[in-house]
Motif scaffolding. Sequence first.
Motif, PDB file in Angstrom:
ATOM      1  N   GLY A 102       0.817  -1.205   0.000  1.00  0.00           N
ATOM      2  CA  GLY A 102       0.000   0.000   0.000  1.00  0.00           C
ATOM      3  C   GLY A 102       0.846   1.247   0.000  1.00  0.00           C
ATOM      4  N   LEU A 103       0.245   2.355   0.403  1.00  0.00           N
ATOM      5  CA  LEU A 103       0.934   3.642   0.435  1.00  0.00           C
ATOM      6  C   LEU A 103       1.934   3.654   1.586  1.00  0.00           C
ATOM      7  CD1 LEU A 103       0.894   6.478  -0.959  1.00  0.00           C
ATOM      8  CD2 LEU A 103      -0.656   7.192   0.883  1.00  0.00           C
ATOM      9  N   ARG A 104       3.194   3.917   1.281  1.00  0.00           N
ATOM     10  CA  ARG A 104       4.238   3.923   2.309  1.00  0.00           C
ATOM     11  C   ARG A 104       4.443   5.319   2.905  1.00  0.00           C
ATOM     12  NH1 ARG A 104       8.067  -0.488   2.326  1.00  0.00           N
ATOM     13  NH2 ARG A 104       9.289   0.880   3.652  1.00  0.00           N
ATOM     14  N   ALA A 105       4.476   6.298   2.035  1.00  0.00           N
ATOM     15  CA  ALA A 105       4.807   7.645   2.495  1.00  0.00           C
ATOM     16  C   ALA A 105       4.377   8.663   1.449  1.00  0.00           C
ATOM     17  CB  ALA A 105       6.306   7.767   2.757  1.00  0.00           C
ATOM     18  N   VAL A 106       4.412   9.911   1.834  1.00  0.00           N
ATOM     19  CA  VAL A 106       4.132  11.022   0.928  1.00  0.00           C
ATOM     20  C   VAL A 106       5.219  12.066   1.133  1.00  0.00           C
ATOM     21  CG1 VAL A 106       2.510  12.828   0.267  1.00  0.00           C
ATOM     22  CG2 VAL A 106       1.649  10.612   1.054  1.00  0.00           C
ATOM     23  N   TRP A 107       5.742  12.553   0.022  1.00  0.00           N
ATOM     24  CA  TRP A 107       6.764  13.596   0.066  1.00  0.00           C
ATOM     25  C   TRP A 107       6.142  14.840  -0.541  1.00  0.00           C
ATOM     26  CZ3 TRP A 107      12.278  13.002  -2.497  1.00  0.00           C
ATOM     27  CH2 TRP A 107      13.143  13.959  -1.938  1.00  0.00           C
ATOM     28  N   LEU A 108       5.976  15.884   0.253  1.00  0.00           N
ATOM     29  CA  LEU A 108       5.322  17.112  -0.181  1.00  0.00           C
ATOM     30  C   LEU A 108       6.320  18.259  -0.197  1.00  0.00           C
ATOM     31  CD1 LEU A 108       2.203  16.575   2.061  1.00  0.00           C
ATOM     32  CD2 LEU A 108       2.104  16.651  -0.438  1.00  0.00           C
ATOM     33  N   LEU A 117       3.913  10.350  -4.198  1.00  0.00           N
ATOM     34  CA  LEU A 117       3.322   9.249  -3.452  1.00  0.00           C
ATOM     35  C   LEU A 117       4.258   8.050  -3.553  1.00  0.00           C
ATOM     36  CD1 LEU A 117      -0.291   9.554  -4.952  1.00  0.00           C
ATOM     37  CD2 LEU A 117       0.666  10.773  -2.982  1.00  0.00           C
ATOM     38  N   VAL A 118       4.693   7.551  -2.421  1.00  0.00           N
ATOM     39  CA  VAL A 118       5.601   6.406  -2.401  1.00  0.00           C
ATOM     40  C   VAL A 118       4.795   5.170  -2.024  1.00  0.00           C
ATOM     41  CG1 VAL A 118       7.729   5.453  -1.451  1.00  0.00           C
ATOM     42  CG2 VAL A 118       7.483   7.930  -1.696  1.00  0.00           C
ATOM     43  N   THR A 119       4.765   4.181  -2.910  1.00  0.00           N
ATOM     44  CA  THR A 119       3.938   2.995  -2.707  1.00  0.00           C
ATOM     45  C   THR A 119       4.758   1.722  -2.837  1.00  0.00           C
ATOM     46  OG1 THR A 119       2.016   1.783  -3.556  1.00  0.00           O
ATOM     47  CG2 THR A 119       3.294   3.014  -5.166  1.00  0.00           C
ATOM     48  N   SER A 120       4.310   0.678  -2.157  1.00  0.00           N
ATOM     49  CA  SER A 120       4.968  -0.624  -2.264  1.00  0.00           C
ATOM     50  C   SER A 120       4.232  -1.548  -3.225  1.00  0.00           C
ATOM     51  CB  SER A 120       5.057  -1.288  -0.882  1.00  0.00           C
ATOM     52  OG  SER A 120       3.757  -1.489  -0.345  1.00  0.00           O
ATOM     53  N   ASP A 121       3.145  -1.053  -3.796  1.00  0.00           N
ATOM     54  CA  ASP A 121       2.296  -1.863  -4.686  1.00  0.00           C
ATOM     55  C   ASP A 121       2.585  -1.493  -6.137  1.00  0.00           C
ATOM     56  OD1 ASP A 121       0.336  -3.333  -5.921  1.00  0.00           O
ATOM     57  OD2 ASP A 121      -1.264  -2.718  -4.557  1.00  0.00           O
ATOM     58  N   VAL A 122       2.968  -2.486  -6.956  1.00  0.00           N
ATOM     59  CA  VAL A 122       3.272  -2.217  -8.359  1.00  0.00           C
ATOM     60  C   VAL A 122       2.024  -1.835  -9.149  1.00  0.00           C
ATOM     61  CG1 VAL A 122       5.338  -3.652  -8.429  1.00  0.00           C
ATOM     62  CG2 VAL A 122       3.113  -4.678  -8.911  1.00  0.00           C
ATOM     63  N   ASP A 123       0.857  -2.163  -8.615  1.00  0.00           N
ATOM     64  CA  ASP A 123      -0.397  -1.776  -9.256  1.00  0.00           C
ATOM     65  C   ASP A 123      -0.613  -0.271  -9.064  1.00  0.00           C
ATOM     66  OD1 ASP A 123      -2.923  -1.397 -10.222  1.00  0.00           O
ATOM     67  OD2 ASP A 123      -3.891  -2.905  -8.972  1.00  0.00           O
ATOM     68  N   GLU A 124      -0.600   0.461 -10.171  1.00  0.00           N
ATOM     69  CA  GLU A 124      -0.682   1.912 -10.105  1.00  0.00           C
ATOM     70  C   GLU A 124      -2.108   2.433  -9.940  1.00  0.00           C
ATOM     71  OE1 GLU A 124       1.082   3.560 -13.569  1.00  0.00           O
ATOM     72  OE2 GLU A 124       2.873   2.283 -13.467  1.00  0.00           O
ATOM     73  N   SER A 125      -3.090   1.568 -10.010  1.00  0.00           N
ATOM     74  CA  SER A 125      -4.475   2.043 -10.072  1.00  0.00           C
ATOM     75  C   SER A 125      -4.857   2.858  -8.841  1.00  0.00           C
ATOM     76  CB  SER A 125      -5.434   0.864 -10.247  1.00  0.00           C
ATOM     77  OG  SER A 125      -5.319  -0.050  -9.167  1.00  0.00           O
ATOM     78  N   GLU A 126      -4.398   2.428  -7.646  1.00  0.00           N
ATOM     79  CA  GLU A 126      -4.774   3.147  -6.431  1.00  0.00           C
ATOM     80  C   GLU A 126      -4.204   4.554  -6.400  1.00  0.00           C
ATOM     81  OE1 GLU A 126      -4.020   1.170  -2.764  1.00  0.00           O
ATOM     82  OE2 GLU A 126      -5.987   0.181  -2.782  1.00  0.00           O
ATOM     83  N   VAL A 127      -2.914   4.697  -6.723  1.00  0.00           N
ATOM     84  CA  VAL A 127      -2.314   6.030  -6.657  1.00  0.00           C
ATOM     85  C   VAL A 127      -2.874   6.925  -7.758  1.00  0.00           C
ATOM     86  CG1 VAL A 127      -0.203   5.348  -5.461  1.00  0.00           C
ATOM     87  CG2 VAL A 127      -0.277   5.261  -7.956  1.00  0.00           C
ATOM     88  N   ARG A 128      -3.259   6.340  -8.886  1.00  0.00           N
ATOM     89  CA  ARG A 128      -3.871   7.150  -9.942  1.00  0.00           C
ATOM     90  C   ARG A 128      -5.248   7.643  -9.512  1.00  0.00           C
ATOM     91  NH1 ARG A 128      -1.244   7.551 -14.607  1.00  0.00           N
ATOM     92  NH2 ARG A 128       0.517   6.130 -14.971  1.00  0.00           N
ATOM     93  N   ARG A 129      -6.026   6.807  -8.843  1.00  0.00           N
ATOM     94  CA  ARG A 129      -7.329   7.247  -8.339  1.00  0.00           C
ATOM     95  C   ARG A 129      -7.151   8.320  -7.276  1.00  0.00           C
ATOM     96  NH1 ARG A 129     -10.507   3.618  -5.531  1.00  0.00           N
ATOM     97  NH2 ARG A 129      -8.769   2.180  -5.188  1.00  0.00           N
ATOM     98  N   LEU A 130      -6.144   8.129  -6.424  1.00  0.00           N
ATOM     99  CA  LEU A 130      -5.882   9.108  -5.374  1.00  0.00           C
ATOM    100  C   LEU A 130      -5.432  10.439  -5.971  1.00  0.00           C
ATOM    101  CD1 LEU A 130      -5.609   9.814  -2.378  1.00  0.00           C
ATOM    102  CD2 LEU A 130      -3.330   8.765  -2.398  1.00  0.00           C
ATOM    103  N   SER A 131      -4.567  10.384  -6.963  1.00  0.00           N
ATOM    104  CA  SER A 131      -4.055  11.590  -7.599  1.00  0.00           C
ATOM    105  C   SER A 131      -5.168  12.494  -8.103  1.00  0.00           C
ATOM    106  CB  SER A 131      -3.124  11.213  -8.754  1.00  0.00           C
ATOM    107  OG  SER A 131      -2.788  12.337  -9.526  1.00  0.00           O
ATOM    108  N   ALA A 132      -6.196  11.886  -8.674  1.00  0.00           N
ATOM    109  CA  ALA A 132      -7.298  12.659  -9.248  1.00  0.00           C
ATOM    110  C   ALA A 132      -8.084  13.438  -8.195  1.00  0.00           C
ATOM    111  CB  ALA A 132      -8.238  11.734 -10.015  1.00  0.00           C
ATOM    112  N   ARG A 133      -7.974  13.045  -6.931  1.00  0.00           N
ATOM    113  CA  ARG A 133      -8.730  13.691  -5.854  1.00  0.00           C
ATOM    114  C   ARG A 133      -7.958  14.820  -5.171  1.00  0.00           C
ATOM    115  NH1 ARG A 133     -12.705   9.972  -3.798  1.00  0.00           N
ATOM    116  NH2 ARG A 133     -13.148  11.573  -2.230  1.00  0.00           N
TER     117      ARG A 133
END
Length: 438
Positions: free
Chosen positions: A203-209, A220-236
């Motif tokens: 899942g999401l490990r960290a955020v660098w702002l 967005l730093v993630t441990s999941d190779v599936d980009e779908s979650e971070v792409r959905r999050l990005s849009a929000r």
Amino acid sequence: MRDGSRKRRLMSGKDPRHKAGDRGTFEVESLLPTGDGASGRMRIVGGFAGERVVARIDHVGKHASFATAVEVERGRPGRRPPPCLRHRDVGDGRCTGCALMALEETDQRTLLKEMLLAQHGLEVGEVVAAPESLGYRWSAKRIAFGGPGRLRLGSFMRGTHRPADMRGCLVDHPLIAAAADELARAACDLGIAAHNDERGSLGLRAVWLRTNGTQVLATLVTSDVDESEVRRLSARLTRCDGVAFSFHRGGGNVLRGSDATVLRGIEALDVHGTQVGPLGFLQPNPEVAEQMYDHLVDGIGGGRIFDLYAGSGATTRRLKAIGAEVLPCESHPEGARSLGVEPETAEEFLIRQTDAPDAVVANPPRKGLGAAVTDELLRLRPARIHMMACGPASLATDISALAQGYRVESLHAYDTLPQTPHVELIVKLVRIEEPARG
């Protein structure tokens, strides 16, 4: 008599019969670089030099023991209630990031000056105040924790792996604080979970702002190779002008991957003329950093200058502006690209040099120059060495290593991160000329 003797030992932190869970009264003798108070071998969170505190003993070790102040019997004149609701001394707050926030800012700087001399043998006239004591931080990394619908962003409590919520952080720039709070809410709404080492869940490990004062860039730093979650999050993320993600599954304290992919918006921030990308370095307090960079190059003059640990080029630009011939060196790929050079460590760069420069400017990481670099500087013998240091202990070591060929011309300290024990220094060294042989 025995009771009185035990009380005196207890107050000095030297009683060998301490055990976890005990409470005792301690005279705090000095400030440690971590921001903890020291009383003999006892390290006390929330205690400051010159204070008498009642503390709960958390851990008894062979060489040092650890305690947390629960009551102040005699405080420093600058004692105050911490203004942040997340601070460990306020309500149910758990954050330990601002170890000095329970002191007025002038007293914080007095304590830092005393600490530099007592702990590192570095004597400065004053610790220069930052323009702002809150809302100054333009770069912040936050860990993610919590399951689906419960994700929070924060930091680890000092010395532990227990997370502390940092909602509404007062030292972060308001744009960063607002972006972080929106991100956590959006992640909860989308059911996104944090990475969890113990459970082996991705899942999401960290955020660098980062911000430049008007825009925000989030990585967005993630441990999941599936980009779908971070792409959905990005849009929000309406408060972020640019969003990137970086994949990192390894353990340890590294909170970013080796590269980043821009998901939307801006690809870099313009910070005082420097382009800072998704993984690029940005000083947490650029306003103070700009002042320090000016001080760092002052007195260099022209000539041939080595700019070591050049980052994204803040000092390189200043040196070129005064007509110097600058040879920058940077090991991080993104910074090296912005300088137009190949990534290279300072040691590798210096080893291949045969001619001495007129001066060297260096801004090393917390670990300092190290023996290999100081040896090369002693071999090349430039007339001047100007260093900016974020690690006082390593700076003291580097100054000592260079003492056989250089003397200290000046030493200045800056309160770069108010409310914390972090202090940065600039030292200017001049070559000791060898006596002429008759």
